[in-house]
Motif scaffolding. Structure first.
Motif, PDB file in Angstrom:
ATOM      1  N   GLY A 144       0.819  -1.215   0.000  1.00 18.51           N
ATOM      2  CA  GLY A 144       0.000   0.000   0.000  1.00 18.51           C
ATOM      3  C   GLY A 144       0.850   1.260   0.000  1.00 18.51           C
ATOM      4  O   GLY A 144       0.544   2.228  -0.706  1.00 18.51           O
ATOM      5  N   ALA A 145       1.929   1.253   0.773  1.00 19.26           N
ATOM      6  CA  ALA A 145       2.835   2.414   0.783  1.00 19.26           C
ATOM      7  C   ALA A 145       3.485   2.585  -0.583  1.00 19.26           C
ATOM      8  O   ALA A 145       3.598   3.706  -1.091  1.00 19.26           O
ATOM      9  CB  ALA A 145       3.896   2.255   1.874  1.00 19.26           C
ATOM     10  N   ALA A 146       3.900   1.482  -1.191  1.00 17.43           N
ATOM     11  CA  ALA A 146       4.493   1.563  -2.538  1.00 17.43           C
ATOM     12  C   ALA A 146       3.471   2.101  -3.532  1.00 17.43           C
ATOM     13  O   ALA A 146       3.799   2.938  -4.385  1.00 17.43           O
ATOM     14  CB  ALA A 146       4.997   0.190  -2.980  1.00 17.43           C
ATOM     15  N   ALA A 147       2.237   1.643  -3.416  1.00 20.65           N
ATOM     16  CA  ALA A 147       1.191   2.137  -4.318  1.00 20.65           C
ATOM     17  C   ALA A 147       1.004   3.639  -4.157  1.00 20.65           C
ATOM     18  O   ALA A 147       0.844   4.364  -5.149  1.00 20.65           O
ATOM     19  CB  ALA A 147      -0.127   1.404  -4.058  1.00 20.65           C
ATOM     20  N   TRP A 148       1.042   4.117  -2.910  1.00 20.06           N
ATOM     21  CA  TRP A 148       0.894   5.555  -2.687  1.00 20.06           C
ATOM     22  C   TRP A 148       2.091   6.303  -3.249  1.00 20.06           C
ATOM     23  O   TRP A 148       1.945   7.308  -3.936  1.00 20.06           O
ATOM     24  CB  TRP A 148       0.701   5.900  -1.208  1.00 20.06           C
ATOM     25  N   VAL A 149       3.291   5.811  -2.978  1.00 20.30           N
ATOM     26  CA  VAL A 149       4.504   6.460  -3.501  1.00 20.30           C
ATOM     27  C   VAL A 149       4.452   6.514  -5.020  1.00 20.30           C
ATOM     28  O   VAL A 149       4.883   7.500  -5.625  1.00 20.30           O
ATOM     29  CB  VAL A 149       5.770   5.717  -3.013  1.00 20.30           C
ATOM     30  N   ASN A 150       3.907   5.475  -5.634  1.00 23.04           N
ATOM     31  CA  ASN A 150       3.873   5.400  -7.097  1.00 23.04           C
ATOM     32  C   ASN A 150       2.764   6.220  -7.742  1.00 23.04           C
ATOM     33  O   ASN A 150       2.703   6.285  -8.965  1.00 23.04           O
ATOM     34  CB  ASN A 150       3.776   3.939  -7.548  1.00 23.04           C
ATOM     35  N   THR A 151       1.901   6.844  -6.944  1.00 22.72           N
ATOM     36  CA  THR A 151       0.959   7.780  -7.558  1.00 22.72           C
ATOM     37  C   THR A 151       1.799   8.992  -7.931  1.00 22.72           C
ATOM     38  O   THR A 151       2.406   9.617  -7.075  1.00 22.72           O
ATOM     39  CB  THR A 151      -0.189   8.179  -6.600  1.00 22.72           C
ATOM     40  N   ASP A 152       1.884   9.256  -9.182  1.00 19.29           N
ATOM     41  CA  ASP A 152       2.825  10.234  -9.713  1.00 19.29           C
ATOM     42  C   ASP A 152       2.487  11.654  -9.284  1.00 19.29           C
ATOM     43  O   ASP A 152       1.424  12.175  -9.615  1.00 19.29           O
ATOM     44  CB  ASP A 152       2.853  10.131 -11.229  1.00 19.29           C
ATOM     45  N   ALA A 153       3.408  12.270  -8.565  1.00 21.04           N
ATOM     46  CA  ALA A 153       3.211  13.649  -8.130  1.00 21.04           C
ATOM     47  C   ALA A 153       3.372  14.629  -9.295  1.00 21.04           C
ATOM     48  O   ALA A 153       2.786  15.710  -9.287  1.00 21.04           O
ATOM     49  CB  ALA A 153       4.203  14.002  -7.018  1.00 21.04           C
ATOM     50  N   ASP A 154       4.172  14.261 -10.306  1.00 17.74           N
ATOM     51  CA  ASP A 154       4.391  15.165 -11.439  1.00 17.74           C
ATOM     52  C   ASP A 154       3.106  15.397 -12.218  1.00 17.74           C
ATOM     53  O   ASP A 154       2.804  16.510 -12.634  1.00 17.74           O
ATOM     54  CB  ASP A 154       5.474  14.619 -12.371  1.00 17.74           C
ATOM     55  N   THR A 155       2.352  14.343 -12.447  1.00 16.54           N
ATOM     56  CA  THR A 155       1.085  14.476 -13.161  1.00 16.54           C
ATOM     57  C   THR A 155      -0.082  14.440 -12.183  1.00 16.54           C
ATOM     58  O   THR A 155      -1.220  14.473 -12.591  1.00 16.54           O
ATOM     59  CB  THR A 155       0.908  13.337 -14.184  1.00 16.54           C
TER      60      THR A 155
END
Length: 180
Positions: free
Chosen positions: A13-24
């Protein structure tokens, strides 16, 4: 099994959150956050407002560091998160889950719960000396993080898309080498 079920779920779940792209900004609004929280089964109180959204978005770069730091750096960040969010581990049982650890009350803000859950999972990772299971995708144009829960520690890519891209590149490369 490398980790307990709740630790594995927290890491993924933490990886999934980290992988939500902040750039887009893949989680640009409260509705998108609601969908993410539902998908990943986060429990507890929610405010469903911009303040909550901004707090959770602000957590992303700190959690990303858990995949990038060395062991001492991870330990320092974990201790910082646990202190900052006043973690107090308790055994709880809810929904379909049997007893497992929660270190914040269900009334704590979502960002606090997410931070502490990731930190508590990292405690297990560090204690088991398994930091090598947390890595960045090996696809040259991807910066996503992954949790390798495979028995032989062979996971190299964050998802099937990156796996297929790498396989296609390798295939083309072998074909080009054969033509020479």
């Amino acid at each position: 099994m490398v980790f307990t079920h709740d630790t594995a779920v927290a890491l993924i779940g933490a990886a999934a959150w980290v992988n939500t792209d902040a750039d887009t900004e893949e989680i640009p609004d409260v509705a998108a956050l609601d969908a993410f929280v539902t998908t990943w089964g986060w429990t507890g109180s929610r405010t469903h407002d911009e303040t909550e959204l901004l707090a959770v978005q602000g957590l992303r770069p700190r959690l990303r560091q858990l995949w990038l730091l060395d062991k001492d750096g991870v330990v320092a960040l974990v201790n910082e998160l646990l202190t900052e969010f006043r973690a107090l581990p308790q055994l709880v049982r809810h929904d379909e889950w049997d007893y497992h650890l929660h270190a914040t009350p269900s009334s704590a803000p979502l960002a606090d719960r997410m931070a502490v859950e990731a930190a508590m999972a990292m405690v297990d990772v560090v204690r088991a000396d398994e930091l090598s299971r947390l890595r960045v995708c090996e696809n040259f144009d991807c910066e996503s993080v992954l949790v390798d829960l495979s028995r032989n520690r062979s996971k190299r890519y964050c998802d099937l898309v990156c796996t297929n891209r790498a396989a296609a590149r390798a295939y083309r490369s072998r074909g080009a080498a054969a033509e020479v």
